[in-house]
Enzyme design. Structure first.
Site, PDB file in Angstrom:
ATOM      1  N   ASP A 118      84.872  73.274  13.724  1.00  0.00           N
ATOM      2  CA  ASP A 118      86.031  73.621  14.553  1.00  0.00           C
ATOM      3  C   ASP A 118      87.219  73.941  13.640  1.00  0.00           C
ATOM      4  OD1 ASP A 118      84.645  73.140  16.944  1.00  0.00           O
ATOM      5  OD2 ASP A 118      85.007  70.991  16.780  1.00  0.00           O
ATOM      6  N   ASP A 154      82.758  81.748  10.504  1.00  0.00           N
ATOM      7  CA  ASP A 154      83.196  83.115  10.792  1.00  0.00           C
ATOM      8  C   ASP A 154      84.717  83.187  10.697  1.00  0.00           C
ATOM      9  OD1 ASP A 154      83.385  81.392  13.154  1.00  0.00           O
ATOM     10  OD2 ASP A 154      84.342  83.152  14.038  1.00  0.00           O
TER      11      ASP A 154
HETATM   12  N1  SAM Z   1      77.180  73.720  13.774  1.00  0.00           N
HETATM   13  C1  SAM Z   1      76.920  74.249  15.100  1.00  0.00           C
HETATM   14  C2  SAM Z   1      76.749  75.736  15.041  1.00  0.00           C
HETATM   15  O1  SAM Z   1      77.089  76.339  14.011  1.00  0.00           O
HETATM   16  O2  SAM Z   1      76.220  76.311  16.008  1.00  0.00           O
HETATM   17  C3  SAM Z   1      78.054  73.861  16.087  1.00  0.00           C
HETATM   18  C4  SAM Z   1      79.407  74.433  15.786  1.00  0.00           C
HETATM   19  S1  SAM Z   1      80.661  73.861  16.924  1.00  0.00           S
HETATM   20  C5  SAM Z   1      81.956  74.996  16.704  1.00  0.00           C
HETATM   21  C6  SAM Z   1      81.291  72.429  16.072  1.00  0.00           C
HETATM   22  C7  SAM Z   1      80.568  71.145  16.464  1.00  0.00           C
HETATM   23  O3  SAM Z   1      81.020  70.096  15.608  1.00  0.00           O
HETATM   24  C8  SAM Z   1      80.873  70.710  17.882  1.00  0.00           C
HETATM   25  O4  SAM Z   1      79.668  70.447  18.568  1.00  0.00           O
HETATM   26  C9  SAM Z   1      81.708  69.441  17.711  1.00  0.00           C
HETATM   27  O5  SAM Z   1      81.517  68.503  18.741  1.00  0.00           O
HETATM   28  C10 SAM Z   1      81.218  68.932  16.371  1.00  0.00           C
HETATM   29  N2  SAM Z   1      82.199  68.104  15.657  1.00  0.00           N
HETATM   30  C11 SAM Z   1      83.466  68.461  15.342  1.00  0.00           C
HETATM   31  N3  SAM Z   1      84.103  67.475  14.707  1.00  0.00           N
HETATM   32  C12 SAM Z   1      83.198  66.454  14.595  1.00  0.00           C
HETATM   33  C13 SAM Z   1      83.250  65.153  14.035  1.00  0.00           C
HETATM   34  N4  SAM Z   1      84.377  64.690  13.462  1.00  0.00           N
HETATM   35  N5  SAM Z   1      82.155  64.379  14.087  1.00  0.00           N
HETATM   36  C14 SAM Z   1      81.016  64.838  14.681  1.00  0.00           C
HETATM   37  N6  SAM Z   1      80.909  66.065  15.241  1.00  0.00           N
HETATM   38  C15 SAM Z   1      81.983  66.859  15.203  1.00  0.00           C
END
Ligand code: SAM
Length: 217
Positions: A118, A154
């Site tokens: 994120d 990206d």
């Molecule tokens: N890596 C996957 C992809 O490329 O398709 C998912 C990308 S998505 C934008 C980011 C994921 O990271 C989300 O599912 C979010 O819940 C998880 N995430 C973000 N911060 C996190 C944290 N501190 N601990 C665990 N998961 C986290």
């Protein structure tokens, strides 16, 4: 659109202890025993729906993979993939990565994958970015001395921010691509977000950085 509450998701995670490790803090320092081997451990932080980590586990049976995802409603899709793939070298943790040091002992992890993390574009949210120095400190504390972080996104702003963050932290840049899908990098495994963004023509940035080769005290 992320579903925050998916009926039955929590119960399903409990039904598959061979893939989803509950109370993972009890395994601290003993993760190789969980896998019943002495292979390296690679983790993905923010594993999402699990395509990357499951395909990696299939492609590299001699590596132990752990996918970490904060949202139950999301990681349950990763569990579905793991069940279908029947991969013994994959475990999933439903937790926030803020607690990584409670889960892994010093030197227990060889590699950290960050895929399409994120971006948290507002400055006031900088500390939530998974490449902020506070997270780098955590990764360093759980990784072996020559451990690596592999990062794909990206988001050009997040990529630039992360390169500076890695550099200021003293990590060694081993590989960088400003257009992964038109580079000579071999063996790329796409994530769900990567598939989505590249299908609408977005460029994918990727880098690999390594901890300094200094013996830990
Ligand atoms: N890596 C996957 C992809 O490329 O398709 C998912 C990308 S998505 C934008 C980011 C994921 O990271 C989300 O599912 C979010 O819940 C998880 N995430 C973000 N911060 C996190 C944290 N501190 N601990 C665990 N998961 C986290």
């Amino acid at each position: 659109m992320r579903l925050r509450n998916k009926p039955g998701a929590k119960e399903k995670l409990l039904d598959y202890p061979q893939y989803v490790i509950h109370e993972p803090e009890n395994k601290r320092g003993n993760w190789q025993q969980v896998f019943n081997n002495t292979n390296e451990i690679h983790i993905e932080v923010g594993t999402g729906k699990g395509r990357f980590i499951t395909e990696m586990a299939k492609a590299h049976p001699n590596i132990n993979y752990i996918g970490i995802e904060a949202y139950t409603s999301v990681i349950v899709s990763a569990l579905d993939r793991a069940i279908e793939a029947e991969v013994p070298n994959l475990k999933l943790l439903n937790m926030n990565a803020q607690k990584l040091e409670e889960i892994f002992a010093n030197g227990e992890v060889a590699r950290v994958y960050l895929n399409f993390s994120d971006p948290w574009p507002k400055n006031k949210h900088e500390k939530r970015r998974l490449t902020h120095r506070n997270f780098l400190q955590m990764y360093e504390n759980i990784m072996k001395t020559d451990g690596e972080i592999h990062f794909k996104t990206d988001n050009q702003h997040l990529f630039e921010y992360s390169l500076v963050s890695f550099s200021e932290y003293g990590l060694k840049l081993k590989y960088v691509s400003l257009d992964l899908h038109h580079s000579d990098f071999e063996g790329n495994i796409m994530t769900e977000y990567e598939e989505r963004f590249s299908s609408i023509g977005k460029r994918i940035f990727r880098c690999e950085v390594q901890l300094p080769l200094v013996e830990k005290a």
